[in-house]
Scaffold this motif. Sequence first.
Motif, PDB file in Angstrom:
ATOM      1  N   THR A 191      -4.261  -6.790  -2.217  1.00  0.00           N
ATOM      2  CA  THR A 191      -5.529  -6.382  -1.622  1.00  0.00           C
ATOM      3  C   THR A 191      -5.808  -4.941  -2.023  1.00  0.00           C
ATOM      4  O   THR A 191      -4.908  -4.226  -2.489  1.00  0.00           O
ATOM      5  CB  THR A 191      -5.484  -6.450  -0.081  1.00  0.00           C
ATOM      6  N   LYS A 192      -7.043  -4.522  -1.826  1.00  0.00           N
ATOM      7  CA  LYS A 192      -7.390  -3.129  -2.121  1.00  0.00           C
ATOM      8  C   LYS A 192      -6.575  -2.187  -1.253  1.00  0.00           C
ATOM      9  O   LYS A 192      -6.109  -1.131  -1.715  1.00  0.00           O
ATOM     10  CB  LYS A 192      -8.884  -2.893  -1.894  1.00  0.00           C
ATOM     11  N   GLU A 193      -6.337  -2.584  -0.005  1.00  0.00           N
ATOM     12  CA  GLU A 193      -5.587  -1.735   0.919  1.00  0.00           C
ATOM     13  C   GLU A 193      -4.142  -1.586   0.461  1.00  0.00           C
ATOM     14  O   GLU A 193      -3.558  -0.497   0.523  1.00  0.00           O
ATOM     15  CB  GLU A 193      -5.645  -2.317   2.336  1.00  0.00           C
ATOM     16  N   LEU A 194      -3.550  -2.675  -0.027  1.00  0.00           N
ATOM     17  CA  LEU A 194      -2.167  -2.609  -0.508  1.00  0.00           C
ATOM     18  C   LEU A 194      -2.067  -1.701  -1.725  1.00  0.00           C
ATOM     19  O   LEU A 194      -1.168  -0.865  -1.815  1.00  0.00           O
ATOM     20  CB  LEU A 194      -1.669  -4.014  -0.837  1.00  0.00           C
ATOM     21  N   TYR A 237     -11.509  -2.722  -7.464  1.00  0.00           N
ATOM     22  CA  TYR A 237     -11.105  -1.845  -6.363  1.00  0.00           C
ATOM     23  C   TYR A 237     -11.518  -0.402  -6.626  1.00  0.00           C
ATOM     24  O   TYR A 237     -11.506   0.428  -5.717  1.00  0.00           O
ATOM     25  CB  TYR A 237      -9.590  -1.895  -6.162  1.00  0.00           C
ATOM     26  N   ASN A 241      -6.365   8.627  -8.017  1.00  0.00           N
ATOM     27  CA  ASN A 241      -7.119   7.412  -8.331  1.00  0.00           C
ATOM     28  C   ASN A 241      -6.471   6.550  -9.425  1.00  0.00           C
ATOM     29  O   ASN A 241      -7.122   5.710 -10.037  1.00  0.00           O
ATOM     30  CB  ASN A 241      -8.573   7.719  -8.722  1.00  0.00           C
ATOM     31  N   SER A 279       1.974 -10.592   3.899  1.00  0.00           N
ATOM     32  CA  SER A 279       1.800  -9.136   3.950  1.00  0.00           C
ATOM     33  C   SER A 279       1.935  -8.497   2.573  1.00  0.00           C
ATOM     34  O   SER A 279       1.640  -7.313   2.402  1.00  0.00           O
ATOM     35  CB  SER A 279       2.822  -8.513   4.904  1.00  0.00           C
ATOM     36  N   GLN A 298      -4.133   0.667  -2.567  1.00  0.00           N
ATOM     37  CA  GLN A 298      -4.494   2.030  -2.157  1.00  0.00           C
ATOM     38  C   GLN A 298      -3.267   2.819  -1.697  1.00  0.00           C
ATOM     39  O   GLN A 298      -3.174   4.036  -1.913  1.00  0.00           O
ATOM     40  CB  GLN A 298      -5.524   1.966  -1.024  1.00  0.00           C
ATOM     41  N   GLN A 299      -2.302   2.123  -1.103  1.00  0.00           N
ATOM     42  CA  GLN A 299      -1.099   2.794  -0.618  1.00  0.00           C
ATOM     43  C   GLN A 299      -0.280   3.421  -1.740  1.00  0.00           C
ATOM     44  O   GLN A 299       0.560   4.285  -1.494  1.00  0.00           O
ATOM     45  CB  GLN A 299      -0.231   1.797   0.155  1.00  0.00           C
TER      46      GLN A 299
END
Length: 636
Positions: free
Chosen positions: A113-116, A210, A124, A109, A118-119
Amino acid sequence: MGWSNPFKEVASSKPLFLTIYAAVIIGILVSSFYVFSAVFSSSGSFSSVTFSTSASPDAGPTPLDRPSNFSHIKEAGAVPEPTSRPQSKLLKPIWEVPPPGSKMPPLKSFQLTKELVQQRVKDNVVVVTFGNFAFMDFILTWVKHLTDMGVDNLLVGAMDTKLLEALYWKGIPVFDMGSHMSTIDVGWGSPTFHKMGREKVILIDSILPYGFELLMCDTDMVWLKDPLPYLARFPEADVLTSTDQVTPTVVDDRLDVWQQTGAAYNIGIFHWRPTESSKKLAREWKELLLADDKIWDQNGFNEIVRRQLGPSVDEDSGLVYAYDGNLKLGLLPASIFCSGHTYFVQAIYQQLRLEPYAVHTTFQYAGTEGKRHRLREAKVFYDPPEYYDSPGGFLTFKPSIPKSLLLDGEHNIESHFTLINYQMKQIRTALAIASLLNRTLVIPPLWCRLDRLWFGHPGVLVGTLTRQPFICPLDHVFEVNVMLKEFPEEELGPKINFREYSFLENPLLPQQVKESWLDVHLCQEGSQGCQVSNSTSRAGVLKFPKRGTEETFKSIFSSFKDVKVIQFSSMQDAFLGFADKKREEKFRNRMKRYVGIWCCVEDHTPGHIYYDMYWDEKPGWKPIPPQTPDEDHPPL
């Protein structure tokens, strides 16, 4: 706890014209109010948004002048609780620890990643550092400085699972770099050090696609001012990098003049925008390093970026075309994005009346311990509370340097060593007394006439703003890493703890330490009021005869064992030495390891000169480089 009014921001971002349509505009704003209210209602009320930076659910905000231990993993160390600041409603608050009884999430976990990422992105931009567990205290300091200034869009890469778990339990956003690296300090220039450099390049190459701006930092630097507004002033820049420049090219906060910056570009602080040119640079840089493990990452970066340099992008921005002729590069001014030289030695920002954004502990000695000590000297490093309240108390003294040693005559090798030797002898005596009384020595500021470098120079570098004399970092003379090392007590006697010169001025020093103080005035035995006694004057001053014996020190100062700080008026002729000859010999052997070299004389090989802790016992001693290979060793 304050927070910014979103409605005020919405309203202020639209020009309000005082026209006959004012009523219509007000109606629109009122409608917007209900729209925003509906949006927030759908995701929870304002009261459900957490802005707290408390270290634990039951811990309130702690001011900077009162240390607080919120360490979850004790061996990881602790920093004072962060100053309360409003957190972005979009980002999970930093320092918010997991709920009691919760379990460590699975390692997968924490994968990048891009999602991690992004948080943790805001506007930007994401600010990133990385390291292993050996740099845990540096990382905590790095994070605290950013969160104290309201920068919470940050992320830390963990090179080992021990660091990852420690940061997670402290509420610090962390990701797994999958490096499986050793948890110990790797040392500059080692194969593992070079591996860390490659990890940095791989990380940059991974994050840029990303689509986020990346402010990449080494862990051995500290942010002193929010850099994001400054970086936003150069929206056209693909890359903004710090440098090793030591002579100023500007006297304000403009970018350094690229035509006048001959020093290496330093990759300890640099900002990347996700443009095609920057992504292309990152890919080529990564491929270069992976193809040859002997290339240092910074050298590789400089080699590629300087492949083409010029012309200027325009007349005003300070940007320059570099690399492939399309990359727009900017050089962060070394006066405010400071190296270890422009900050600790020259203090350019002070002389030019500028506010520094950052300090990177380059141009220093004594390894990681030297870096940590320099940040402590500058009062920008955060240690656990026990660092500021040693069980045996503290000892310090006023060096009482004669004006002639400090200011008279030329600044040359002879006058420099005369000044250092005067201070060194007093520090030697103070270390002996500290050892005898089981106290921690707060070493006073060390004054130097000459700079220390790795090569021959005329005393100070031409074109720099180095003042003479100047307060030099302790690692210019003393081997800080050796002083902190554990040695067999049967060989070198007990370890002697010490603190940086600014220690007693640190706002984190507890009040009970500040208020427990004894001034000791060294006096000539036989003069008025100068006798062996534990009685103090009405002003709380203890008169103590010079050339005290071990027995006298023990008998008198045992009465003051509960006093936190004892300050001597001087250390000149304060102590006659240990009564036990074996202990005296062990102490001398320890002292001989404590000092290093001055470097370096021009036009002589080798050009370094050894400091000698016992220079005063060698008639005719002179500061000269080794004349033969057999002489090239520390003093015996």
